[in-house]
Design a protein around this motif. Structure first.
Motif, PDB file in Angstrom:
ATOM      1  N   ASN A 120      29.177 -13.306  60.315  1.00 51.10           N
ATOM      2  CA  ASN A 120      30.351 -14.143  60.572  1.00 51.10           C
ATOM      3  C   ASN A 120      29.998 -15.631  60.494  1.00 51.10           C
ATOM      4  OD1 ASN A 120      31.062 -11.535  62.496  1.00 51.10           O
ATOM      5  ND2 ASN A 120      32.868 -12.416  61.507  1.00 51.10           N
ATOM      6  N   SER A 121      29.335 -16.005  59.438  1.00 51.41           N
ATOM      7  CA  SER A 121      28.914 -17.397  59.295  1.00 51.41           C
ATOM      8  C   SER A 121      29.289 -17.911  57.906  1.00 51.41           C
ATOM      9  CB  SER A 121      27.406 -17.537  59.523  1.00 51.41           C
ATOM     10  OG  SER A 121      27.047 -18.901  59.664  1.00 51.41           O
ATOM     11  N   ILE A 122      29.260 -19.226  57.762  1.00 50.17           N
ATOM     12  CA  ILE A 122      29.609 -19.865  56.496  1.00 50.17           C
ATOM     13  C   ILE A 122      28.681 -21.050  56.252  1.00 50.17           C
ATOM     14  CG2 ILE A 122      32.042 -19.160  56.482  1.00 50.17           C
ATOM     15  CD1 ILE A 122      32.730 -21.899  57.635  1.00 50.17           C
ATOM     16  N   SER A 123      28.796 -21.616  55.055  1.00 47.34           N
ATOM     17  CA  SER A 123      27.978 -22.772  54.683  1.00 47.34           C
ATOM     18  C   SER A 123      28.740 -24.081  54.741  1.00 47.34           C
ATOM     19  CB  SER A 123      27.431 -22.592  53.259  1.00 47.34           C
ATOM     20  OG  SER A 123      26.594 -21.473  53.186  1.00 47.34           O
ATOM     21  N   ARG A 124      30.050 -24.007  54.793  1.00 50.35           N
ATOM     22  CA  ARG A 124      30.876 -25.215  54.877  1.00 50.35           C
ATOM     23  C   ARG A 124      32.160 -24.874  55.621  1.00 50.35           C
ATOM     24  NH1 ARG A 124      32.728 -27.587  49.303  1.00 50.35           N
ATOM     25  NH2 ARG A 124      30.651 -28.576  49.350  1.00 50.35           N
ATOM     26  N   MET A 125      32.480 -25.686  56.615  1.00 44.89           N
ATOM     27  CA  MET A 125      33.722 -25.500  57.357  1.00 44.89           C
ATOM     28  C   MET A 125      34.857 -26.138  56.550  1.00 44.89           C
ATOM     29  SD  MET A 125      34.435 -24.163  60.438  1.00 44.89           S
ATOM     30  CE  MET A 125      33.218 -24.605  61.681  1.00 44.89           C
ATOM     31  N   THR A 126      35.831 -25.327  56.180  1.00 45.35           N
ATOM     32  CA  THR A 126      36.950 -25.819  55.391  1.00 45.35           C
ATOM     33  C   THR A 126      38.257 -25.474  56.096  1.00 45.35           C
ATOM     34  OG1 THR A 126      35.705 -25.448  53.356  1.00 45.35           O
ATOM     35  CG2 THR A 126      38.083 -25.772  53.143  1.00 45.35           C
ATOM     36  N   LEU A 192      26.929 -26.018  51.461  1.00 46.82           N
ATOM     37  CA  LEU A 192      27.419 -25.144  50.397  1.00 46.82           C
ATOM     38  C   LEU A 192      26.830 -25.506  49.041  1.00 46.82           C
ATOM     39  CD1 LEU A 192      29.274 -22.775  49.705  1.00 46.82           C
ATOM     40  CD2 LEU A 192      31.126 -24.425  49.337  1.00 46.82           C
ATOM     41  N   ASP A 193      26.662 -26.793  48.792  1.00 49.34           N
ATOM     42  CA  ASP A 193      26.121 -27.218  47.498  1.00 49.34           C
ATOM     43  C   ASP A 193      24.617 -26.974  47.377  1.00 49.34           C
ATOM     44  OD1 ASP A 193      28.635 -28.064  46.731  1.00 49.34           O
ATOM     45  OD2 ASP A 193      28.317 -30.132  47.374  1.00 49.34           O
ATOM     46  N   ARG A 194      23.985 -26.531  48.479  1.00 45.03           N
ATOM     47  CA  ARG A 194      22.537 -26.319  48.449  1.00 45.03           C
ATOM     48  C   ARG A 194      22.131 -24.852  48.561  1.00 45.03           C
ATOM     49  NH1 ARG A 194      18.865 -29.302  52.286  1.00 45.03           N
ATOM     50  NH2 ARG A 194      17.390 -28.500  50.728  1.00 45.03           N
ATOM     51  N   VAL A 195      23.066 -23.965  48.874  1.00 44.38           N
ATOM     52  CA  VAL A 195      22.648 -22.585  49.132  1.00 44.38           C
ATOM     53  C   VAL A 195      22.080 -21.904  47.896  1.00 44.38           C
ATOM     54  CG1 VAL A 195      24.157 -22.250  51.114  1.00 44.38           C
ATOM     55  CG2 VAL A 195      25.004 -21.712  48.822  1.00 44.38           C
ATOM     56  N   PRO A 214      37.229 -17.614  58.283  1.00 42.96           N
ATOM     57  CA  PRO A 214      37.845 -16.555  57.477  1.00 42.96           C
ATOM     58  C   PRO A 214      36.918 -15.980  56.409  1.00 42.96           C
ATOM     59  CG  PRO A 214      39.353 -18.394  57.770  1.00 42.96           C
ATOM     60  CD  PRO A 214      38.021 -18.851  58.286  1.00 42.96           C
ATOM     61  N   VAL A 215      37.145 -14.702  56.140  1.00 43.40           N
ATOM     62  CA  VAL A 215      36.310 -14.005  55.169  1.00 43.40           C
ATOM     63  C   VAL A 215      36.372 -14.670  53.798  1.00 43.40           C
ATOM     64  CG1 VAL A 215      38.099 -12.341  54.488  1.00 43.40           C
ATOM     65  CG2 VAL A 215      35.676 -11.702  54.340  1.00 43.40           C
ATOM     66  N   SER A 216      37.482 -15.319  53.468  1.00 44.56           N
ATOM     67  CA  SER A 216      37.589 -16.009  52.185  1.00 44.56           C
ATOM     68  C   SER A 216      36.553 -17.117  52.057  1.00 44.56           C
ATOM     69  CB  SER A 216      38.994 -16.598  52.008  1.00 44.56           C
ATOM     70  OG  SER A 216      39.291 -17.519  53.045  1.00 44.56           O
ATOM     71  N   ARG A 220      33.385 -17.351  49.361  1.00 47.64           N
ATOM     72  CA  ARG A 220      33.091 -18.550  48.581  1.00 47.64           C
ATOM     73  C   ARG A 220      31.603 -18.882  48.666  1.00 47.64           C
ATOM     74  NH1 ARG A 220      35.460 -24.621  49.902  1.00 47.64           N
ATOM     75  NH2 ARG A 220      34.669 -25.652  48.028  1.00 47.64           N
ATOM     76  N   MET A 221      31.049 -18.725  49.853  1.00 49.18           N
ATOM     77  CA  MET A 221      29.625 -18.940  50.047  1.00 49.18           C
ATOM     78  C   MET A 221      28.820 -17.896  49.272  1.00 49.18           C
ATOM     79  SD  MET A 221      27.536 -18.869  53.692  1.00 49.18           S
ATOM     80  CE  MET A 221      27.952 -17.169  54.067  1.00 49.18           C
ATOM     81  N   ALA A 222      29.274 -16.656  49.309  1.00 48.99           N
ATOM     82  CA  ALA A 222      28.530 -15.575  48.658  1.00 48.99           C
ATOM     83  C   ALA A 222      28.336 -15.834  47.171  1.00 48.99           C
ATOM     84  CB  ALA A 222      29.258 -14.246  48.870  1.00 48.99           C
ATOM     85  N   LYS A 223      29.323 -16.443  46.542  1.00 47.42           N
ATOM     86  CA  LYS A 223      29.220 -16.738  45.111  1.00 47.42           C
ATOM     87  C   LYS A 223      28.091 -17.705  44.807  1.00 47.42           C
ATOM     88  CE  LYS A 223      34.157 -16.048  44.157  1.00 47.42           C
ATOM     89  NZ  LYS A 223      35.425 -16.715  43.722  1.00 47.42           N
TER      90      LYS A 223
END
Length: 259
Positions: A120-126, A192-195, A214-216, A220-223
């Motif tokens: 449940n984590s992300i690379s950028r809060m949007t 996000l630009d560094r992952v 959100p999973v969306s 986006r991070m997964a890509k």
């Protein structure tokens, strides 16, 4: 519980399991306003055969200390603990803000991270404009209401109300300064630009009903990840306590190298 003094904070941690167990140690990092007990199910499962380390982050749970302003500072605390324990290489498992800390470590010390699981984590809060206004306004309400609102939203519909109230009470015990400054730190977090630089095999586990992150946004991070596996679970944002057995099963499959 053992503690380590780091830059004015006393970090409480658990270090369990055999030192010569199966594979490198597992390091579990909890999220915002939580504590190391989010990982009770995983500790019980993995520690009989593998070294498991988990901690209460600065200002959380049984750890003291405040003044932290960034995710990078929390990452330095985690690395200080691992250096103290003489753990050179490890598997990171981070939930929510803990996943942000994990990514920060993977970017700064890639040679030390064997595998990484982001829950449940992300690379950028949007935020959409409407959600951004809502979240901004939420900081203007009384502190306990601010905490309660955010924790209640974290669980999927149908999760027992009394259990949610217990997590709200525990989160409200986190010092106001820690809660608010790290809320800002999460909003500012953006790698996000560094992952794409992260070559570590990575598992992304996310709750389908997560409205906090959100999973969306995870997809986006997964890509951007060059070597990631995605698992979606029927849960909200608090996957470690909503569906602990499912999460443990996914982690077991991943960290044992079968991914």
């Amino acid at each position: 519980m053992p503690q380590l003094e780091v830059d004015g904070a006393a970090l409480t941690y658990d270090d369990e399991g055999p030192r010569d167990g199966d594979g490198v140690p597992l390091v579990f990092i909890h999220g915002w306003t939580a504590n190391r007990h989010r990982w009770d199910h995983q500790l019980a499962h993995f520690s009989p055969k593998r070294r498991v380390i988990r901690l209460d982050l600065r200002g959380h749970g049984e750890s003291s200390g405040a003044g932290v302003r960034t995710i990078e500072e929390l990452a330095r605390d985690v690395l200080a603990l691992l250096d103290h324990l003489k753990v050179e290489r490890f598997v990171l498992v981070g939930h929510s803000m803990g996943g942000m800390i994990s990514q920060t470590i993977a970017l700064s010390h890639p040679e030390r991270v064997e595998r990484m699981a982001l829950v449940n984590s992300i690379s950028r809060m949007t935020y959409s404009r409407g959600r951004g206004l809502l979240m901004g306004a939420s900081t203007l309400v009384p502190f306990k209401l601010f905490v309660a609102t955010n924790i209640q939203r974290a669980f999927a519909p149908g999760y027992p109300r009394e259990e949610i109230r217990e997590y709200v009470r525990a989160s409200a015990d986190t010092p106001r300064e820690v809660v608010m400054t790290l809320y800002g730190a999460m909003r500012a977090f953006d790698v996000l630009d560094r992952v794409g630089e992260i070559r570590t095999p990575t598992l992304l586990v996310h709750g389908y009903h997560d409205i906090q992150l959100p999973v969306s946004q995870m997809l986006r991070m997964a890509k951007a990840y060059p070597d990631a596996v995605v698992r979606i679970v029927d849960a909200g944002h608090e996957l470690p306590v909503e569906k602990p057995a499912e999460l443990t099963s996914a982690l077991d499959w991943f960290v044992t190298g079968r991914a």
